[in-house]
Design a protein around this motif. Structure first.
Motif, short mmCIF file in Angstrom:
data_model
loop_
_atom_site.label_atom_id
_atom_site.label_comp_id
_atom_site.label_asym_id
_atom_site.label_seq_id
_atom_site.Cartn_x
_atom_site.Cartn_y
_atom_site.Cartn_z
N ARG A 200 67.34 89.69 26.12
CA ARG A 200 67.42 89.75 24.66
C ARG A 200 67.58 88.36 24.05
O ARG A 200 68.38 87.57 24.52
N TRP A 201 66.85 88.15 22.99
CA TRP A 201 66.89 86.93 22.18
C TRP A 201 66.27 85.74 22.91
O TRP A 201 65.78 84.83 22.29
N VAL B 214 64.38 89.54 16.84
CA VAL B 214 63.98 90.44 15.77
C VAL B 214 64.54 89.95 14.44
O VAL B 214 65.60 89.32 14.38
N PHE C 296 65.38 91.66 10.75
CA PHE C 296 65.44 92.96 10.08
C PHE C 296 65.15 92.86 8.59
O PHE C 296 65.14 91.78 8.00
N ALA D 234 72.38 90.71 7.64
CA ALA D 234 71.98 90.39 9.01
C ALA D 234 73.10 89.72 9.79
O ALA D 234 73.09 89.71 11.00
N LEU D 235 74.06 89.14 9.05
CA LEU D 235 75.18 88.48 9.74
C LEU D 235 76.50 89.00 9.18
O LEU D 235 76.55 89.55 8.09
N TYR E 190 78.92 79.19 12.30
CA TYR E 190 79.81 79.66 13.36
C TYR E 190 79.16 80.80 14.14
O TYR E 190 79.19 80.84 15.36
N GLN E 191 78.52 81.73 13.40
CA GLN E 191 77.89 82.87 14.06
C GLN E 191 76.69 82.43 14.89
O GLN E 191 76.45 82.93 15.98
N ASP F 103 77.93 80.95 17.99
CA ASP F 103 78.41 82.00 18.87
C ASP F 103 77.25 82.69 19.58
O ASP F 103 77.33 83.01 20.76
N ILE F 104 76.17 82.91 18.83
CA ILE F 104 75.00 83.56 19.42
C ILE F 104 74.34 82.64 20.43
O ILE F 104 73.89 83.06 21.49
N ARG G 135 75.88 80.59 22.28
CA ARG G 135 76.73 80.61 23.49
C ARG G 135 76.59 81.90 24.29
O ARG G 135 77.05 81.97 25.42
N LEU H 281 67.56 82.04 12.98
CA LEU H 281 68.35 82.62 14.07
C LEU H 281 67.43 83.22 15.14
O LEU H 281 67.67 83.09 16.33
#
Lengths: 323, 321
Positions: free
Chosen positions: A87-88, A93, A95, A101-102, A110-111, A114-115, A117, A165
Motif C-alpha cells: 500500500r502507498w 489513492v 478520494f 482526507a486528513l 506532521y501527518q 507520519d505516513i 515513516r 500525499l
C-alpha cells in the motif's frame, strides 16, 4: 504483462437479509503509464471496484472473488502484512472528499511525515521534511501548508495536499476516486493538467473514477463504462466516446451537452438502476434498453471484441466473441 | 491561544459575579422565612420574629442586605449560619472534603472504566461483548442512583454484611492514622461503587459512539490506504479525534461535583455538601445556601474554562478567534 490485471472480479455485499451484487465479473487491464477512466452513474459499482482493489471495503460484510494482479501479485489474496507493505508504495489513492482526507486535529506536515515513516520508519527527519516540501512545491502549494491544519486550507488546496500525499512514494498506480468532482471547473482543470504533467514525469498509471464524461475525454486514454456492477463497454477514449457501440454508452453520451453540436434537448436514459440485490437473468441493462430483444432478457451477454482494445457486452453490437 | 484563555477567564468572572447577585435575590424570593422556622413554635410571638429579623439584618431593605453581603464576600467572609452557631466557612470546610472524596473517586473510576469499556466495545462492534455492554448500559443508565444505592446497602451491607450500611467512619472506634484512612476507604466502597455504576454507562456510550463515528471518517480510510497499522491509526489518530465528547462530560461532572452527589450522600448518610445544601434549603439558611451556590458557580465557571482550554489544545478548529 500489464501493471494491473483485473480478472473476473466480483464483489458482493452481505447485509442482514440480502446480498447486493455490487460488482460482477469485471475484467480489465491497466498498463504502465496508462490512464483509464471508469465511468458510470451512481451505484454502478465503480467506486466499489476501486475500493475493492485497494482492499478498503469492510471485509466482514463483503465477499470478493477473482484476481487483481498488481505487477503479478494478487492484491485480493495478500496477507495483511504484505498488503501494508504494498500500500502507498505501489498504489495510492485520492478520494473525493479531500477536506476530510486528513485528520482535522493534526498538522498536515506532521501527518505526511507520519505516513512517510510507515514505510521508512528510521528515515532522518530532515530528509522527510525536504521530501514533503518538494512535494508541496510540485503541486503548487506554499510552504506554510506544512504547518497548517486541514481546516485552514480551501477545498482546492486540500485536493492538492491529497495529491501530493498520494505521490510521496512515487507509486506505479494512482487511483482517483471522484477526486476532482467536488471542485469548481477552473480548479478542476488546473489540477487535472498538473496531474497529467506529474504522471508523465513520474511514470504513473492512473485510474480515474468519475461520472463526468468530459473529464475522461480530456484526461484518459482508455475508458471503462460500467452499469449495475458490470462492464458494458471498454476501449480507447477515441473509439468508445466517439462511436459508442453499447446502447448504454450511447445513452450516457446523449445525457451530456456538447459544445460544438447544435442545441438539442438532453435525453438522459429512461428508467432507473435495477435492484442490485436481485441476480439478473439477462443483460442488466435490458429493462432500460430501447433495443432489447427476448434474448437480452434471458441470457447475460459477455464482453466481446469489437476491435483492437475495444470490447462490448451486447448481443446487438455484432462483435466477435473472445472465446 | 493566550487571548483565547484571557477571553474565557473574563467571561467566567462575569458569570460568577452575576450568579452572586442572582442567587442572593432568588433565595430570598423563594417562599418560606428562616425566622419563622427558627422561632420554632406553632404560633411564635411577633417579638421573637422581629428580634431574629433584626439580628440577621433581614429587616433592612434587600438592596442594603446585598451590599452588606457583597462587602463581606470581598473580604472572603461568608458570614454565620442562621441555624448552627458555626461560621458558614467552618460548615462547608468540614463537608467539602468528604464530598470530593467520593465524588472525585467515583467520577474518575467511572471515566476510566466506562471509557475503556467503550473503546473495547467500539473496536469489537457487533460482537457479543459489544451487544452485552450496550444492553446493560441502558439498564444502569435508567436506574435511579438512590435506588441503586439502596439495593447496594440491602445486598452488600444488610444481607451479606460485607460493608457498613452508612456513614464515613466507624464512630465507635476512634481510629487514627493509617487505620482511619483504611476505615474511611472501607466506608467509601459502597457509595463510590454506586456512583461508578451510574457513571459508567455515560462514558461507555460516549466513548463508543464517538470512536465509531471517528472510525467512519474519510481520513481513516486514507491512513488505512497508506499501509499504516490499525493499532497506530487507532491510538494516534482515532483517539485524539474521538476524545472531545468525553472531555466535555468529564468536565461537566467535575464542575457539579460539590453538590452533584447529594442523593448518594443522603442514601449512605455521608457527611457531605449535598446533604448540607438540602438541609440549608429546608431550614432557609440563607448564608450557607448563598455560599454553596457561590462555590458551585465558581466551580462551574472554572471547569468550563478548563474544558475550553483542553478543547482548544486537542482540536485546533476551536482555537479560531
Amino acid at each position: 504483462m500489464s501493471l494491473l490485471e483485473i480478472k473476473n472480479v466480483s464483489i458482493n455485499y452481505h447485509t442482514n437479509d440480502k446480498t447486493v451484487y455490487a460488482v460482477q465479473d469485471v475484467s480489465m487491464n491497466v498498463d504502465e503509464q496508462d490512464s483509464v477512466g471508469i465511468v458510470g452513474e451512481s451505484g454502478s459499482g465503480k467506486s466499489t471496484l476501486a475500493m475493492g482493489i485497494l482492499r478498503l471495503l469492510p471485509e466482514n460484510i463483503i465477499e470478493t472473488s477473482g484476481e487483481a494482479l498488481l505487477e503479478g501479485e494478487d492484491i485480493l489474496a495478500m496477507d495483511t502484512k504484505h498488503l501494508q507493505e504494498v500500500r502507498w508504495m505501489k498504489m495510492s489513492v485520492v478520494f473525493q472528499k479531500s477536506m476530510n482526507a486528513l485528520s482535522p486535529v493534526h498538522r498536515i506536515g506532521y501527518q505526511m511525515e507520519d505516513i512517510y515513516r510507515v514505510h521508512y520508519p528510521n528515515e532522518d527527519k530532515k530528509v522527510i521534511q525536504d521530501k514533503i516540501y518538494s512535494l508541496l512545491k510540485m503541486v503548487n502549494l506554499p510552504e506554510r501548508v506544512y504547518m497548517s491544519y486541514p481546516h485552514e486550507l480551501s477545498g482546492g488546496m486540500m485536493q492538492r495536499v491529497a495529491i501530493a500525499l498520494s505521490l510521496i512514494f512515487e507509486p506505479k498506480l494512482l487511483i482517483m476516486d471522484e477526486a476532482t468532482t467536488a471542485l469548481d471547473v477552473v480548479t478542476q482543470t488546473q489540477i487535472l493538467n498538473e496531474i497529467i504533467d506529474l504522471e508523465k514525469n513520474m511514470n504513473i498509471a492512473r485510474i480515474m473514477i468519475t461520472h463526468d464524461m468530459s473529464v475522461v475525454a480530456s484526461t484518459c486514454k482508455k475508458v471503462v463504462v460500467m452499469y449495475a456492477g458490470r462492464i458494458m463497454e471498454q476501449g480507447l477514449v477515441n473509439d468508445v466516446l466517439v462511436n459508442p457501440q453499447h446502447p448504454y454508452t450511447k445513452g450516457l453520451m446523449s445525457s451530456f451537452p456538447s459544445f460544438t453540436g447544435e442545441r438539442k434537448n438532453l435525453k438522459g436514459i429512461e428508467g432507473n438502476l435495477p435492484d442490485m440485490s436481485i441476480y439478473p437473468t439477462g443483460c442488466v441493462f435490458a429493462p432500460r434498453c430501447p433495443f432489447a430483444t427476448e434474448r437480452c432478457h434471458k441470457e447475460i451477454p459477455q464482453l466481446k471484441k469489437y476491435g483492437d482494445n475495444w470490447e462490448v457486452a451486447c448481443f446487438q453490437s455484432g462483435g466477435t466473441s473472445n472465446e | 491561544m493566550r487571548k483565547y484563555i484571557l477571553k474565557r477567564l473574563g467571561s467566567g468572572a462575569l458569570v460568577v459575579l452575576f450568579s452572586v447577585l442572582f442567587n442572593f435575590v432568588i433565595i430570598r424570593l423563594a417562599p418560606g422565612d428562616p425566622t419563622r422556622l427558627l422561632a420554632g413554635k406553632d404560633n411564635p410571638s411577633p417579638e421573637t420574629i422581629a428580634a431574629l429579623r433584626e439580628r440577621f439584618g433581614l429587616d433592612k431593605p434587600l438592596l442594603e442586605q446585598f451590599w452588606i453581603y457583597f462587602k463581606q464576600l470581598l473580604h472572603g467572609d461568608f458570614g454565620y449560619s442562621y441555624v448552627s452557631s458555626l461560621t458558614v466557612w467552618e460548615l462547608i470546610r468540614s463537608r467539602i472534603v468528604p464530598t470530593l472524596l467520593i465524588a472525585f473517586t467515583g467520577a474518575f473510576l467511572g471515566l476510566l472504566i466506562g471509557t475503556a469499556l467503550g473503546i473495547i466495545a467500539a473496536r469489537k462492534k457487533g460482537s457479543k461483548f459489544d451487544m452485552f455492554m450496550c444492553s446493560i448500559s441502558y439498564f444502569f443508565d435508567s436506574t435511579p442512583s438512590f435506588w441503586l444505592g439502596l439495593m447496594m446497602i440491602l445486598l452488600f451491607a444488610s444481607i451479606l454484611k460485607w460493608f457498613p450500611t452508612y456513614g464515613m467512619y466507624n464512630v465507635r472506634q476512634n481510629y487514627t492514622g493509617m487505620a482511619h484512612v483504611l476505615d474511611v476507604a472501607y466506608h467509601m466502597v459502597l457509595p463510590v461503587t454506586t456512583l461508578v455504576l451510574i457513571d459508567i454507562p455515560y462514558y461507555f456510550r460516549i466513548a463508543r459512539s464517538s470512536i465509531l463515528q471517528t472510525m467512519s471518517e474519510d481520513f481513516i480510510m486514507t491512513l488505512r490506504a497508506t499501509g499504516m497499522s490499525e493499532q497506530k491509526i487507532f491510538f494516534k489518530y482515532v483517539m485524539r479525534n474521538a476524545i472531545i465528547p468525553t472531555v466535555t462530560v468529564f468536565g461537566i461532572t467535575l464542575a457539579y461535583m460539590i453538590t452533584g452527589v447529594a442523593m448518594i450522600e443522603i442514601v449512605f448518610a455521608w457527611p457531605g455538601m449535598g446533604r448540607l445544601m438540602l438541609d440549608s434549603i429546608t431550614k432557609r439558611d440563607y448564608p450557607t445556601l448563598s455560599a454553596i451556590y457561590l462555590l458551585l458557580s465558581i466551580s462551574v465557571a472554572v471547569m468550563t474554562i478548563v474544558v475550553d482550554v483542553v478543547y482548544a489544545w486537542i482540536d485546533p478548529r476551536i482555537r479560531i478567534e
